[in-house]
Motif scaffolding. Structure first.
Motif, mmCIF file in Angstrom:
data_model
loop_
_atom_site.group_PDB
_atom_site.id
_atom_site.type_symbol
_atom_site.label_atom_id
_atom_site.label_comp_id
_atom_site.label_asym_id
_atom_site.label_seq_id
_atom_site.Cartn_x
_atom_site.Cartn_y
_atom_site.Cartn_z
ATOM 1 N N TRP A 97 0.889 -1.310 -0.109
ATOM 2 C CA TRP A 97 0.103 0.170 -0.043
ATOM 3 C C TRP A 97 0.878 1.333 -0.079
ATOM 4 O O TRP A 97 1.857 1.280 0.631
ATOM 5 C CB TRP A 97 -0.822 0.131 1.351
ATOM 6 C CG TRP A 97 -1.854 -0.809 1.374
ATOM 7 C CD1 TRP A 97 -2.166 -2.191 1.616
ATOM 8 C CD2 TRP A 97 -3.417 -0.328 1.260
ATOM 9 N NE1 TRP A 97 -3.350 -2.449 1.650
ATOM 10 C CE2 TRP A 97 -4.335 -1.487 1.449
ATOM 11 C CE3 TRP A 97 -3.892 0.952 1.251
ATOM 12 C CZ2 TRP A 97 -5.633 -1.464 1.507
ATOM 13 C CZ3 TRP A 97 -5.293 0.832 1.002
ATOM 14 C CH2 TRP A 97 -6.196 0.075 1.387
ATOM 15 N N SER A 111 3.112 3.264 -10.751
ATOM 16 C CA SER A 111 2.312 2.174 -11.780
ATOM 17 C C SER A 111 3.352 1.277 -12.832
ATOM 18 O O SER A 111 3.465 0.341 -12.982
ATOM 19 C CB SER A 111 1.306 2.808 -12.508
ATOM 20 O OG SER A 111 0.383 1.952 -13.226
ATOM 21 N N PRO A 119 0.564 -8.221 -7.468
ATOM 22 C CA PRO A 119 -0.723 -7.696 -7.821
ATOM 23 C C PRO A 119 -0.679 -5.912 -7.688
ATOM 24 O O PRO A 119 0.184 -5.596 -7.387
ATOM 25 C CB PRO A 119 -1.525 -8.177 -6.470
ATOM 26 C CG PRO A 119 -0.510 -8.616 -5.613
ATOM 27 C CD PRO A 119 0.576 -8.813 -6.398
ATOM 28 N N PRO A 120 -1.622 -5.439 -8.316
ATOM 29 C CA PRO A 120 -1.681 -4.090 -8.152
ATOM 30 C C PRO A 120 -1.284 -3.414 -6.895
ATOM 31 O O PRO A 120 -1.605 -3.814 -6.081
ATOM 32 C CB PRO A 120 -3.159 -3.514 -8.571
ATOM 33 C CG PRO A 120 -3.653 -4.822 -9.386
ATOM 34 C CD PRO A 120 -2.944 -5.929 -8.700
ATOM 35 N N ASN A 122 -2.013 -1.025 -3.936
ATOM 36 C CA ASN A 122 -3.023 -0.120 -3.414
ATOM 37 C C ASN A 122 -2.545 1.074 -2.941
ATOM 38 O O ASN A 122 -1.455 1.323 -2.355
ATOM 39 C CB ASN A 122 -3.522 -0.909 -2.223
ATOM 40 C CG ASN A 122 -4.126 -2.226 -2.404
ATOM 41 O OD1 ASN A 122 -5.210 -2.321 -3.049
ATOM 42 N ND2 ASN A 122 -3.467 -3.120 -1.788
ATOM 43 N N SER A 151 -6.952 6.885 -11.835
ATOM 44 C CA SER A 151 -7.809 5.750 -11.685
ATOM 45 C C SER A 151 -7.578 4.676 -12.516
ATOM 46 O O SER A 151 -7.764 3.467 -12.433
ATOM 47 C CB SER A 151 -9.256 5.926 -11.218
ATOM 48 O OG SER A 151 -9.717 6.546 -12.505
ATOM 49 N N GLN A 152 -7.133 4.965 -13.569
ATOM 50 C CA GLN A 152 -6.856 4.239 -14.813
ATOM 51 C C GLN A 152 -5.513 3.809 -14.940
ATOM 52 O O GLN A 152 -5.263 2.922 -15.801
ATOM 53 C CB GLN A 152 -7.330 4.853 -16.168
ATOM 54 C CG GLN A 152 -8.873 5.359 -16.166
ATOM 55 C CD GLN A 152 -9.418 6.152 -17.028
ATOM 56 O OE1 GLN A 152 -8.458 6.848 -17.811
ATOM 57 N NE2 GLN A 152 -10.474 6.307 -17.190
ATOM 58 N N HIS A 155 -1.290 -0.540 -13.098
ATOM 59 C CA HIS A 155 -0.809 -1.406 -12.083
ATOM 60 C C HIS A 155 -1.114 -0.802 -10.700
ATOM 61 O O HIS A 155 -0.250 -1.193 -9.888
ATOM 62 C CB HIS A 155 0.926 -1.683 -12.227
ATOM 63 C CG HIS A 155 0.944 -2.179 -13.691
ATOM 64 N ND1 HIS A 155 0.646 -3.533 -13.823
ATOM 65 C CD2 HIS A 155 1.736 -1.745 -14.731
ATOM 66 C CE1 HIS A 155 1.056 -3.778 -15.151
ATOM 67 N NE2 HIS A 155 1.428 -2.704 -15.572
ATOM 68 N N LEU A 156 -1.882 0.004 -10.552
ATOM 69 C CA LEU A 156 -2.411 0.784 -9.321
ATOM 70 C C LEU A 156 -3.850 0.313 -9.003
ATOM 71 O O LEU A 156 -4.751 0.347 -9.985
ATOM 72 C CB LEU A 156 -2.219 2.206 -9.207
ATOM 73 C CG LEU A 156 -0.891 2.694 -9.666
ATOM 74 C CD1 LEU A 156 -0.980 4.416 -9.413
ATOM 75 C CD2 LEU A 156 0.241 2.229 -8.717
ATOM 76 N N ARG A 157 -4.012 0.262 -7.818
ATOM 77 C CA ARG A 157 -5.475 0.229 -7.382
ATOM 78 C C ARG A 157 -5.881 1.347 -6.701
ATOM 79 O O ARG A 157 -5.369 1.384 -5.419
ATOM 80 C CB ARG A 157 -5.717 -1.262 -6.655
ATOM 81 C CG ARG A 157 -7.441 -1.418 -6.370
ATOM 82 C CD ARG A 157 -7.533 -2.976 -6.297
ATOM 83 N NE ARG A 157 -8.991 -3.183 -5.611
ATOM 84 C CZ ARG A 157 -9.330 -3.917 -4.602
ATOM 85 N NH1 ARG A 157 -8.204 -4.858 -4.242
ATOM 86 N NH2 ARG A 157 -10.491 -3.782 -4.295
ATOM 87 N N ARG A 159 -7.748 2.934 -3.899
ATOM 88 C CA ARG A 159 -8.728 2.621 -2.837
ATOM 89 C C ARG A 159 -9.174 3.623 -2.228
ATOM 90 O O ARG A 159 -10.200 3.458 -1.305
ATOM 91 C CB ARG A 159 -7.440 1.811 -1.909
ATOM 92 C CG ARG A 159 -7.124 0.536 -2.319
ATOM 93 C CD ARG A 159 -8.054 -0.659 -2.791
ATOM 94 N NE ARG A 159 -8.952 -0.925 -1.612
ATOM 95 C CZ ARG A 159 -8.754 -1.772 -1.108
ATOM 96 N NH1 ARG A 159 -7.798 -2.744 -1.212
ATOM 97 N NH2 ARG A 159 -9.616 -2.354 0.148
#
Ligand SMILES: *Cc1c(COP(=O)(O)O)cnc(C)c1O
Length: 231
Positions: A97, A111, A119-120, A122, A151-152, A155-157, A159
């Motif tokens: 995170w 990213s 995983p992406p 957070n 948001s697009q 490789h990031l999410r 949150r």
């Protein structure tokens, strides 16, 4: 062990009481993030044995040493400090995170440097909610112009939002800033059709106010570990 255990018990009591007072239901829990910056790995181990899994660090070099020396594979590492561009690669590779994304360029670098095999990452966007000149973070207006692009990023999410409001003694004043952050996240979710679910807000001195206003992660250093060591 006993001292840190007592401090953890005390924090857990404060959290339980605040959750009860605010009428939150068990499906709206709050995560206790132990802010271990400038505390030795030994104390992280102690809190791990007491059941904590989430630890927050603010200095990249110090954090990397702890991450590499520690031998638990299920610790979730959160980066919460100021981010220099030349440190994004290390952050993207070693953390789960990042709470302190405060520029679009930092988001882009995180990213592109996040390994494909992981995983992406957070992330939360840091918001300068009290509009203090010395504090980093997007302003409450600026965030509207960057959030869609962030948001697009693949490789990031995204949150949620994080803030460190101006210190206030009165709980009503503390709540005001946290409420603003909660309303800002609602507004962004609606306007951009996002599903951010994280409000990273509340520290040792104001966790009750943050929980009352919907914090999902509180970041606790001093009240858990005692005073930090000098660097
Ligand atoms: C140091 C720090 C904390 C912990 O603060 P305490 O007052 O010691 O609980 C929380 N959030 C951030 C971003 C920090 O840098």
């Amino acid at each position: 062990m006993t001292k840190i255990r007592n401090q953890l018990d005390h924090i857990n009591q404060r959290i339980t009481r605040a959750l009860t007072h605010s009428g939150r239901t068990p499906d709206q829990p709050v995560l206790l993030l132990a802010v271990s910056k400038r505390h030795p790995l030994g104390k992280i181990q102690t809190l791990y044995e007491l059941g904590l899994r989430d630890f927050g660090e603010s200095y990249v070099q110090e954090a990397l040493e702890k991450i590499q020396q520690n031998n638990h594979t299920d610790i979730i590492w959160h980066f919460i400090g100021p981010i220099q561009s030349n440190k994004t690669r290390d952050i993207a590779r070693h953390f789960h995170w990042v709470h302190s994304v405060d520029r679009i360029k930092i988001a882009q670098r995180l990213s592109s440097q996040r390994p494909e095999t992981m995983p992406p990452l957070n992330i939360c966007l840091q918001i300068n909610i009290s509009e203090e000149a010395q504090k980093s973070g997007f302003s409450t207006t600026e965030v509207f112009s960057v959030i869609e692009e962030i948001s697009q990023l693949p490789h990031l999410r995204l949150r949620g939002l994080m803030a460190i409001p101006k210190a206030e003694a009165a709980i009503d004043r503390q709540k005001q800033a946290f409420r603003q952050l909660r309303e800002l996240m609602q507004q962004l979710n609606e306007q951009f059709q996002l599903n951010m679910d994280t409000l990273s807000m509340g520290m040792s001195a104001d966790l009750e106010a943050a929980i009352a206003e919907g914090a999902t992660i509180i970041r606790i250093g001093t009240a858990l570990f005692g005073p930090r060591e000098k660097t």
